[in-house]
Design a protein around this motif. Structure first.
Motif, PDB file in Angstrom:
ATOM      1  N   LEU A  98       0.834  -1.198   0.000  1.00 21.79           N
ATOM      2  CA  LEU A  98       0.000   0.000   0.000  1.00 21.79           C
ATOM      3  C   LEU A  98       0.867   1.244   0.000  1.00 21.79           C
ATOM      4  CD1 LEU A  98      -2.851  -1.029   2.453  1.00 21.79           C
ATOM      5  CD2 LEU A  98      -3.030  -0.584  -0.003  1.00 21.79           C
ATOM      6  N   ARG A  99       1.870   1.228   0.860  1.00 24.85           N
ATOM      7  CA  ARG A  99       2.754   2.398   0.932  1.00 24.85           C
ATOM      8  C   ARG A  99       3.453   2.604  -0.394  1.00 24.85           C
ATOM      9  NH1 ARG A  99       3.182   2.223   7.158  1.00 24.85           N
ATOM     10  NH2 ARG A  99       4.081   0.158   7.224  1.00 24.85           N
ATOM     11  N   ALA A 100       3.724   1.488  -1.074  1.00 30.40           N
ATOM     12  CA  ALA A 100       4.397   1.578  -2.364  1.00 30.40           C
ATOM     13  C   ALA A 100       3.520   2.318  -3.377  1.00 30.40           C
ATOM     14  CB  ALA A 100       4.719   0.178  -2.873  1.00 30.40           C
ATOM     15  N   GLU A 101       2.209   2.346  -3.085  1.00 28.13           N
ATOM     16  CA  GLU A 101       1.284   3.039  -3.995  1.00 28.13           C
ATOM     17  C   GLU A 101       0.937   4.421  -3.460  1.00 28.13           C
ATOM     18  OE1 GLU A 101      -2.192   0.716  -4.734  1.00 28.13           O
ATOM     19  OE2 GLU A 101      -1.085  -0.883  -5.724  1.00 28.13           O
ATOM     20  N   GLY A 102       1.610   4.802  -2.414  1.00 22.82           N
ATOM     21  CA  GLY A 102       1.358   6.121  -1.858  1.00 22.82           C
ATOM     22  C   GLY A 102       0.250   6.180  -0.841  1.00 22.82           C
ATOM     23  N   VAL A 103      -0.212   4.999  -0.386  1.00 22.79           N
ATOM     24  CA  VAL A 103      -1.281   4.983   0.622  1.00 22.79           C
ATOM     25  C   VAL A 103      -0.647   4.961   2.015  1.00 22.79           C
ATOM     26  CG1 VAL A 103      -3.232   3.702   1.548  1.00 22.79           C
ATOM     27  CG2 VAL A 103      -2.801   3.702  -0.918  1.00 22.79           C
ATOM     28  N   ALA A 104      -0.995   5.931   2.828  1.00 24.73           N
ATOM     29  CA  ALA A 104      -0.435   6.004   4.180  1.00 24.73           C
ATOM     30  C   ALA A 104      -1.052   4.939   5.076  1.00 24.73           C
ATOM     31  CB  ALA A 104      -0.706   7.387   4.759  1.00 24.73           C
ATOM     32  N   VAL A 105      -0.191   4.218   5.788  1.00 25.21           N
ATOM     33  CA  VAL A 105      -0.671   3.185   6.705  1.00 25.21           C
ATOM     34  C   VAL A 105      -0.119   3.493   8.089  1.00 25.21           C
ATOM     35  CG1 VAL A 105      -0.724   0.732   7.212  1.00 25.21           C
ATOM     36  CG2 VAL A 105      -0.611   1.499   4.842  1.00 25.21           C
ATOM     37  N   ARG A 106      -1.020   3.719   9.028  1.00 26.39           N
ATOM     38  CA  ARG A 106      -0.586   4.027  10.396  1.00 26.39           C
ATOM     39  C   ARG A 106      -1.296   3.139  11.378  1.00 26.39           C
ATOM     40  NH1 ARG A 106      -1.991   9.962  11.093  1.00 26.39           N
ATOM     41  NH2 ARG A 106      -2.950   8.934  12.869  1.00 26.39           N
ATOM     42  N   ALA A 107      -0.531   2.505  12.232  1.00 28.20           N
ATOM     43  CA  ALA A 107      -1.122   1.625  13.243  1.00 28.20           C
ATOM     44  C   ALA A 107      -2.041   0.600  12.594  1.00 28.20           C
ATOM     45  CB  ALA A 107      -1.898   2.466  14.252  1.00 28.20           C
ATOM     46  N   GLY A 108      -1.584   0.047  11.483  1.00 30.86           N
ATOM     47  CA  GLY A 108      -2.373  -0.990  10.827  1.00 30.86           C
ATOM     48  C   GLY A 108      -3.652  -0.541  10.149  1.00 30.86           C
ATOM     49  N   ARG A 109      -3.741   0.746   9.886  1.00 31.41           N
ATOM     50  CA  ARG A 109      -4.944   1.199   9.173  1.00 31.41           C
ATOM     51  C   ARG A 109      -4.630   2.310   8.202  1.00 31.41           C
ATOM     52  NH1 ARG A 109      -9.633   3.888  12.182  1.00 31.41           N
ATOM     53  NH2 ARG A 109      -9.735   1.853  13.162  1.00 31.41           N
ATOM     54  N   VAL A 110      -5.474   2.400   7.166  1.00 33.25           N
ATOM     55  CA  VAL A 110      -5.264   3.421   6.155  1.00 33.25           C
ATOM     56  C   VAL A 110      -6.234   4.576   6.396  1.00 33.25           C
ATOM     57  CG1 VAL A 110      -4.660   1.626   4.507  1.00 33.25           C
ATOM     58  CG2 VAL A 110      -6.985   2.521   4.552  1.00 33.25           C
ATOM     59  N   ALA A 111      -5.886   5.724   5.882  1.00 32.30           N
ATOM     60  CA  ALA A 111      -6.735   6.904   6.061  1.00 32.30           C
ATOM     61  C   ALA A 111      -8.077   6.681   5.381  1.00 32.30           C
ATOM     62  CB  ALA A 111      -6.048   8.118   5.454  1.00 32.30           C
ATOM     63  N   ALA A 112      -9.123   7.150   6.009  1.00 27.03           N
ATOM     64  CA  ALA A 112     -10.469   6.982   5.465  1.00 27.03           C
ATOM     65  C   ALA A 112     -10.557   7.625   4.079  1.00 27.03           C
ATOM     66  CB  ALA A 112     -11.495   7.610   6.406  1.00 27.03           C
ATOM     67  N   SER A 113      -9.780   8.659   3.867  1.00 30.69           N
ATOM     68  CA  SER A 113      -9.826   9.365   2.587  1.00 30.69           C
ATOM     69  C   SER A 113      -9.288   8.519   1.426  1.00 30.69           C
ATOM     70  CB  SER A 113      -9.020  10.656   2.693  1.00 30.69           C
ATOM     71  OG  SER A 113      -7.685  10.357   3.054  1.00 30.69           O
ATOM     72  N   ALA A 114      -8.585   7.447   1.764  1.00 32.96           N
ATOM     73  CA  ALA A 114      -8.030   6.589   0.715  1.00 32.96           C
ATOM     74  C   ALA A 114      -9.040   5.545   0.255  1.00 32.96           C
ATOM     75  CB  ALA A 114      -6.775   5.894   1.224  1.00 32.96           C
ATOM     76  N   ILE A 115     -10.127   5.426   1.008  1.00 37.69           N
ATOM     77  CA  ILE A 115     -11.145   4.434   0.661  1.00 37.69           C
ATOM     78  C   ILE A 115     -12.058   4.942  -0.443  1.00 37.69           C
ATOM     79  CG2 ILE A 115     -13.030   3.043   1.559  1.00 37.69           C
ATOM     80  CD1 ILE A 115     -11.759   3.249   4.316  1.00 37.69           C
ATOM     81  N   THR A 116     -12.096   4.186  -1.528  1.00 37.75           N
ATOM     82  CA  THR A 116     -12.897   4.572  -2.684  1.00 37.75           C
ATOM     83  C   THR A 116     -14.318   4.027  -2.583  1.00 37.75           C
ATOM     84  OG1 THR A 116     -12.952   4.592  -5.088  1.00 37.75           O
ATOM     85  CG2 THR A 116     -12.294   2.553  -4.050  1.00 37.75           C
ATOM     86  N   ASP A 117     -15.205   4.656  -3.318  1.00 33.85           N
ATOM     87  CA  ASP A 117     -16.615   4.254  -3.259  1.00 33.85           C
ATOM     88  C   ASP A 117     -17.130   3.402  -4.405  1.00 33.85           C
ATOM     89  OD1 ASP A 117     -17.230   5.503  -0.883  1.00 33.85           O
ATOM     90  OD2 ASP A 117     -17.613   7.403  -1.869  1.00 33.85           O
ATOM     91  N   LEU A 118     -16.483   2.443  -4.853  1.00 25.51           N
ATOM     92  CA  LEU A 118     -16.948   1.487  -5.870  1.00 25.51           C
ATOM     93  C   LEU A 118     -18.388   1.521  -6.363  1.00 25.51           C
ATOM     94  CD1 LEU A 118     -15.283  -1.695  -4.408  1.00 25.51           C
ATOM     95  CD2 LEU A 118     -14.439  -0.248  -6.238  1.00 25.51           C
TER      96      LEU A 118
END
Length: 121
Positions: A98-118
């Motif tokens: 995930l980090r390799a794609e630029g998604v921030a991961v903190r304490a085993g979770r990603v920012a809510a803003s990274a979640i897409t709405d399929l």
DNA sequence: GCCCTGACCGCCA
DNA sequence: ATGGCGGCCAGGG
């Protein structure tokens, strides 16, 4: 067919697969998650026409043929939490990807803003 | 068919 | 934030 807006996987690939429509719908949906973004098990299931079957998403990813090269790391638990145990190898691997794609991961979770709405049906 | 397991989820103490 | 619980449903023994 009440598969919503989901289409089957490419015919060229479905040939030698399980033949299970539910699994294929999930795989297809996971493929649709944009790079740098993530979705949740429940959301994927919904988008695949399987509301309430989040566990099915987990199973689908688990048994997915490696040859499909699914972006499985883009699927996290509700609230952006990585589903694997904190100390597990898979957990580290997913965070790394995930980090390799630029998604921030903190304490085993990603920012809510990274979640897409399929797009929900 | 029954029972257990699980890459889940939401609720509530 | 943390942990427990019931609900959910498909697989595997």
């Amino acid at each position: 067919m009440r598969r919503g807006s989901v289409q089957p996987l490419d015919p060229a690939r479905t040939q030698s697969l399980t033949g299970n429509a539910a699994l294929e719908a999930i795989w297809y949906t996971v493929c649709a998650i944009p790079r740098g973004q993530v979705s949740t098990y429940g959301a994927v299931a919904r988008a695949a026409g399987l509301p309430g079957r989040a566990r099915q998403t987990g199973y689908a990813l688990r048994v997915a043929p490696p040859s499909l090269n699914l972006p499985w790391h883009r699927v996290v638990g509700a609230g952006g939490r990585i589903a694997f145990p904190k100390s597990s190898r898979a957990h580290a691997e997913q965070a790394r990807r995930l980090r390799a794609e630029g998604v921030a991961v903190r304490a085993g979770r990603v920012a809510a803003s990274a979640i897409t709405d399929l797009g929900e049906p």
